[in-house]
Design a protein around this motif. Structure first.
Motif, PDB file in Angstrom:
ATOM      1  N   PRO A 104       0.855  -1.297  -0.136  1.00  0.00           N
ATOM      2  CA  PRO A 104      -0.084  -0.014   0.012  1.00  0.00           C
ATOM      3  C   PRO A 104       0.917   1.445  -0.059  1.00  0.00           C
ATOM      4  N   ASN A 105       2.041   1.480   0.565  1.00  0.00           N
ATOM      5  CA  ASN A 105       2.902   2.608   0.676  1.00  0.00           C
ATOM      6  C   ASN A 105       4.036   2.330  -0.392  1.00  0.00           C
ATOM      7  N   PHE A 106       3.802   1.954  -1.530  1.00  0.00           N
ATOM      8  CA  PHE A 106       4.698   1.626  -2.560  1.00  0.00           C
ATOM      9  C   PHE A 106       5.191   3.134  -2.911  1.00  0.00           C
ATOM     10  N   THR A 107       4.271   4.123  -3.153  1.00  0.00           N
ATOM     11  CA  THR A 107       4.798   5.409  -3.812  1.00  0.00           C
ATOM     12  C   THR A 107       5.499   6.107  -2.749  1.00  0.00           C
ATOM     13  N   LEU A 108       5.290   6.039  -1.326  1.00  0.00           N
ATOM     14  CA  LEU A 108       5.784   6.580  -0.567  1.00  0.00           C
ATOM     15  C   LEU A 108       7.341   6.146  -0.216  1.00  0.00           C
TER      16      LEU A 108
END
Length: 253
Positions: free
Chosen positions: A82-86
């Protein structure tokens, strides 16, 4: 959880697997049977199935640890977290700040595998891709990982996997490697000083979970003509700061 659902076989297997993976050191079949209200014979039957299918393996200490199927599932799921972009934003910023390629790797058995990488486009660099393996005895991340496990296990792994020197500073003597692991464990990070390839140096920082267990390695490597070990020491604060941010992103619910 409803009583009906809790007694279905698929849910039982998943619950048992979760209990073992979350705390393998303290696992006992009796504890799980009591906690999940499942007959002890059923617990053993499901564990046997999980071992047969290689989701779990029994260690020498009679504990159950993640098997190859679980590790492969985890490795292939990481790019979709879920936090791939971050996570990638932290890596991109670090790449821009230090002007070098940065990578994240995960331990998979006796191998360390790249799963994410942000390139800084220098004309000369080592070309590694996601899924590539790092040598445990000759790379900064490999040595860092070995320093995080039991010393006797690390040295046995070294004896089993060491190869003829691939670079001028590759460590091939176990006494020297033992000193190197002690040094890394004390300082908390690792360097590769032309141990993997001639003319290449590297730095690796651990990313740990809430139990302070190493789960990921944040690393960079560069041509020695651009940066030497002293130069890598100067970027250590940036690496440490990024590792803290990545820890929050990687373990964020």
């Amino acid at each position: 959880m409803s009583e009906i659902n809790s007694r279905t076989s698929p849910r039982r297997i998943l619950n048992i697997l979760e209990e073992i993976l979350l705390d393998p050191e303290n696992f006992t079949a009796k504890k799980i049977a009591h906690k999940l209200d499942i007959p002890l014979a059923t617990i053993y039957r499901h564990i046997e199935t999980l071992c047969d299918e290689r989701f779990l393996i029994a260690s020498n200490s009679k504990k159950y640890i993640p098997g190859p199927k679980i590790r492969n599932i985890i490795l292939h799921s990481l790019p979709y977290e879920p936090n791939f972009t971050l996570r990638r934003s932290y890596l991109r910023k670090l790449t821009a700040d230090i002007k070098e390629t940065v990578s994240l790797s995960v331990p998979i058995g006796t191998k360390l595998v790249y799963f994410d990488r942000i390139e800084f486009h220098w004309p000369m660099q080592l070309n590694l891709e996601a899924g590539d393996h790092l040598p445990l005895h000759a790379s900064a991340s490999g040595k860092l990982y070995l320093s995080s496990i039991k010393k006797e296990d690390a040295l046995e792994i070294f004896n089993n996997i060491k190869t003829p020197a691939s670079a001028k500073n590759t460590i091939i003597e176990i006494s020297q490697f033992k000193k190197e692991l002690n040094k890394i464990k004390k300082q908390g990070y690792a360097f590769d000083d032309e141990e993997w390839f001639n003319g290449m140096v590297g730095l690796s920082i651990p990313i740990t979970n809430e139990k302070n267990e190493l789960c990921f390695c944040l690393s960079t490597h560069t041509a020695k003509s651009r940066k030497n070990i002293d130069d890598l020491k100067k970027i250590l604060p940036l690496m440490l700061s990024t590792s803290k941010n990545l820890k929050k992103a990687l373990f964020k619910d």
